[in-house]
Write a protein that holds these residues in place. Structure first.
Motif, PDB file in Angstrom:
ATOM      1  N   ALA A   8       5.067  -1.686   7.344  1.00  0.00           N
ATOM      2  CA  ALA A   8       3.811  -1.231   7.604  1.00  0.00           C
ATOM      3  C   ALA A   8       3.470  -0.092   6.653  1.00  0.00           C
ATOM      4  O   ALA A   8       2.198   0.238   6.270  1.00  0.00           O
ATOM      5  N   VAL A   9       4.468   0.864   6.548  1.00  0.00           N
ATOM      6  CA  VAL A   9       4.379   1.937   5.511  1.00  0.00           C
ATOM      7  C   VAL A   9       4.272   1.341   4.031  1.00  0.00           C
ATOM      8  O   VAL A   9       2.927   1.805   3.404  1.00  0.00           O
ATOM      9  N   ALA A  10       4.790   0.619   3.501  1.00  0.00           N
ATOM     10  CA  ALA A  10       4.587   0.129   2.529  1.00  0.00           C
ATOM     11  C   ALA A  10       3.363  -0.771   2.358  1.00  0.00           C
ATOM     12  O   ALA A  10       2.614  -0.486   1.087  1.00  0.00           O
ATOM     13  N   THR A  11       2.922  -1.551   3.087  1.00  0.00           N
ATOM     14  CA  THR A  11       1.580  -2.059   3.177  1.00  0.00           C
ATOM     15  C   THR A  11       0.515  -0.993   3.181  1.00  0.00           C
ATOM     16  O   THR A  11      -0.508  -1.408   2.406  1.00  0.00           O
ATOM     17  N   VAL A  13       0.933   2.020   1.860  1.00  0.00           N
ATOM     18  CA  VAL A  13       0.756   2.662   0.503  1.00  0.00           C
ATOM     19  C   VAL A  13       0.144   1.826  -0.379  1.00  0.00           C
ATOM     20  O   VAL A  13      -0.814   2.070  -1.399  1.00  0.00           O
ATOM     21  N   ALA A  14       0.238   0.276  -0.112  1.00  0.00           N
ATOM     22  CA  ALA A  14      -0.092  -0.516  -1.316  1.00  0.00           C
ATOM     23  C   ALA A  14      -1.597  -0.623  -1.238  1.00  0.00           C
ATOM     24  O   ALA A  14      -2.467  -0.434  -2.318  1.00  0.00           O
ATOM     25  N   ALA A  15      -2.297  -0.461  -0.096  1.00  0.00           N
ATOM     26  CA  ALA A  15      -3.603  -0.556   0.415  1.00  0.00           C
ATOM     27  C   ALA A  15      -4.340   0.682  -0.281  1.00  0.00           C
ATOM     28  O   ALA A  15      -5.285   0.424  -0.802  1.00  0.00           O
ATOM     29  N   GLY A  16      -3.491   1.932  -0.095  1.00  0.00           N
ATOM     30  CA  GLY A  16      -4.186   2.784  -0.528  1.00  0.00           C
ATOM     31  C   GLY A  16      -4.276   3.032  -2.280  1.00  0.00           C
ATOM     32  O   GLY A  16      -5.311   3.384  -2.765  1.00  0.00           O
ATOM     33  N   LEU A  17      -3.286   2.803  -2.784  1.00  0.00           N
ATOM     34  CA  LEU A  17      -3.146   2.501  -4.012  1.00  0.00           C
ATOM     35  C   LEU A  17      -4.213   1.622  -4.699  1.00  0.00           C
ATOM     36  O   LEU A  17      -4.927   1.926  -5.640  1.00  0.00           O
ATOM     37  N   SER A  18      -4.394   0.427  -4.043  1.00  0.00           N
ATOM     38  CA  SER A  18      -5.416  -0.595  -4.369  1.00  0.00           C
ATOM     39  C   SER A  18      -6.563   0.106  -4.536  1.00  0.00           C
ATOM     40  O   SER A  18      -7.564  -0.129  -5.234  1.00  0.00           O
ATOM     41  N   ALA A  19      -7.026   0.764  -3.230  1.00  0.00           N
ATOM     42  CA  ALA A  19      -8.363   1.461  -3.200  1.00  0.00           C
ATOM     43  C   ALA A  19      -8.678   2.419  -4.118  1.00  0.00           C
ATOM     44  O   ALA A  19      -9.582   2.727  -4.712  1.00  0.00           O
ATOM     45  N   GLY A  20      -7.517   3.087  -4.353  1.00  0.00           N
ATOM     46  CA  GLY A  20      -7.543   4.060  -5.338  1.00  0.00           C
ATOM     47  C   GLY A  20      -7.798   3.671  -6.866  1.00  0.00           C
ATOM     48  O   GLY A  20      -8.590   4.225  -7.722  1.00  0.00           O
ATOM     49  N   VAL A  21      -7.302   2.411  -7.068  1.00  0.00           N
ATOM     50  CA  VAL A  21      -7.440   1.673  -8.612  1.00  0.00           C
ATOM     51  C   VAL A  21      -8.792   1.348  -8.492  1.00  0.00           C
ATOM     52  O   VAL A  21      -9.326   1.510  -9.467  1.00  0.00           O
ATOM     53  N   LEU A  22      -9.210   0.637  -7.456  1.00  0.00           N
ATOM     54  CA  LEU A  22     -10.663   0.252  -7.369  1.00  0.00           C
ATOM     55  C   LEU A  22     -11.784   1.510  -7.484  1.00  0.00           C
ATOM     56  O   LEU A  22     -12.841   1.289  -8.100  1.00  0.00           O
ATOM     57  N   ALA A  23     -11.385   2.423  -6.828  1.00  0.00           N
ATOM     58  CA  ALA A  23     -12.416   3.544  -6.786  1.00  0.00           C
ATOM     59  C   ALA A  23     -12.441   4.656  -7.931  1.00  0.00           C
ATOM     60  O   ALA A  23     -13.282   5.336  -8.323  1.00  0.00           O
ATOM     61  N   SER A  24     -11.169   4.417  -8.689  1.00  0.00           N
ATOM     62  CA  SER A  24     -11.196   5.420  -9.635  1.00  0.00           C
ATOM     63  C   SER A  24     -11.568   4.828 -11.074  1.00  0.00           C
ATOM     64  O   SER A  24     -11.427   3.509 -11.238  1.00  0.00           O
ATOM     65  N   PRO A  25     -12.155   5.480 -12.059  1.00  0.00           N
ATOM     66  CA  PRO A  25     -12.302   4.980 -13.200  1.00  0.00           C
ATOM     67  C   PRO A  25     -10.924   4.581 -13.886  1.00  0.00           C
ATOM     68  O   PRO A  25     -10.232   5.601 -14.511  1.00  0.00           O
ATOM     69  N   ARG A  77       2.902  -4.854 -10.048  1.00  0.00           N
ATOM     70  CA  ARG A  77       3.380  -4.126  -8.731  1.00  0.00           C
ATOM     71  C   ARG A  77       5.186  -4.112  -9.276  1.00  0.00           C
ATOM     72  O   ARG A  77       5.350  -5.226  -9.817  1.00  0.00           O
ATOM     73  N   GLU A  78       5.873  -3.087  -8.868  1.00  0.00           N
ATOM     74  CA  GLU A  78       7.121  -3.169  -8.912  1.00  0.00           C
ATOM     75  C   GLU A  78       7.642  -2.322  -7.865  1.00  0.00           C
ATOM     76  O   GLU A  78       7.173  -1.602  -7.155  1.00  0.00           O
ATOM     77  N   LEU A  90       7.245  -1.840  -2.728  1.00  0.00           N
ATOM     78  CA  LEU A  90       6.419  -2.225  -3.671  1.00  0.00           C
ATOM     79  C   LEU A  90       5.381  -1.351  -3.980  1.00  0.00           C
ATOM     80  O   LEU A  90       4.563  -0.725  -2.914  1.00  0.00           O
ATOM     81  N   ALA A  91       4.926  -0.884  -5.124  1.00  0.00           N
ATOM     82  CA  ALA A  91       3.978   0.050  -5.466  1.00  0.00           C
ATOM     83  C   ALA A  91       3.126  -0.221  -6.855  1.00  0.00           C
ATOM     84  O   ALA A  91       3.862  -1.075  -7.582  1.00  0.00           O
TER      85      ALA A  91
END
Length: 102
Positions: A8-11, A13-25, A77-78, A90-91
């Motif tokens: 659950a934590v990894a999921t 984190v992955a969702a947060g990172l994905s959102a950050g990648v999509l939202a960030s330039p 991801r790795e 996975l990050a």
């Protein structure tokens, strides 16, 4: 129970990172700007952790070529260790970027 919590934590984190990648330039915002060569753009993208796939539209060397277009591809991801170094998850570490140069 710990495995479910870690998943659950990894999921999360992955969702947060994905959102950050999509939202960030990211690489897509580094599209052809008229400054720098294709070589400089590719080097900058790779330094940010991305894997660059180059589509050459001419025989010009990369040091003289210009970037015509850029398209984001799959996320890279790795497995990385958590802060306590007692578990891995996975990050997102970058993404594939397709760069067309001329």
């Amino acid at each position: 129970m710990k495995t479910i919590r870690n998943l659950a934590v990894a999921t999360g984190v992955a969702a947060g990172l994905s959102a950050g990648v999509l939202a960030s330039p990211g690489p897509a915002s580094a599209a052809p700007s008229g400054t720098g060569t294709a070589d400089e753009t590719i080097t900058r993208l790779e330094a940010q952790g991305n894997r660059v796939i180059v589509d050459r539209l001419s025989d010009a060397p990369l040091t003289e070529a210009s970037v015509v277009s850029m398209k984001p591809g799959a996320e890279l991801r790795e497995w990385v260790w958590d802060a306590d170094a007692d578990d891995s998850h996975l990050a997102a570490v970058g993404q594939v970027v397709y760069v067309a140069v001329r």
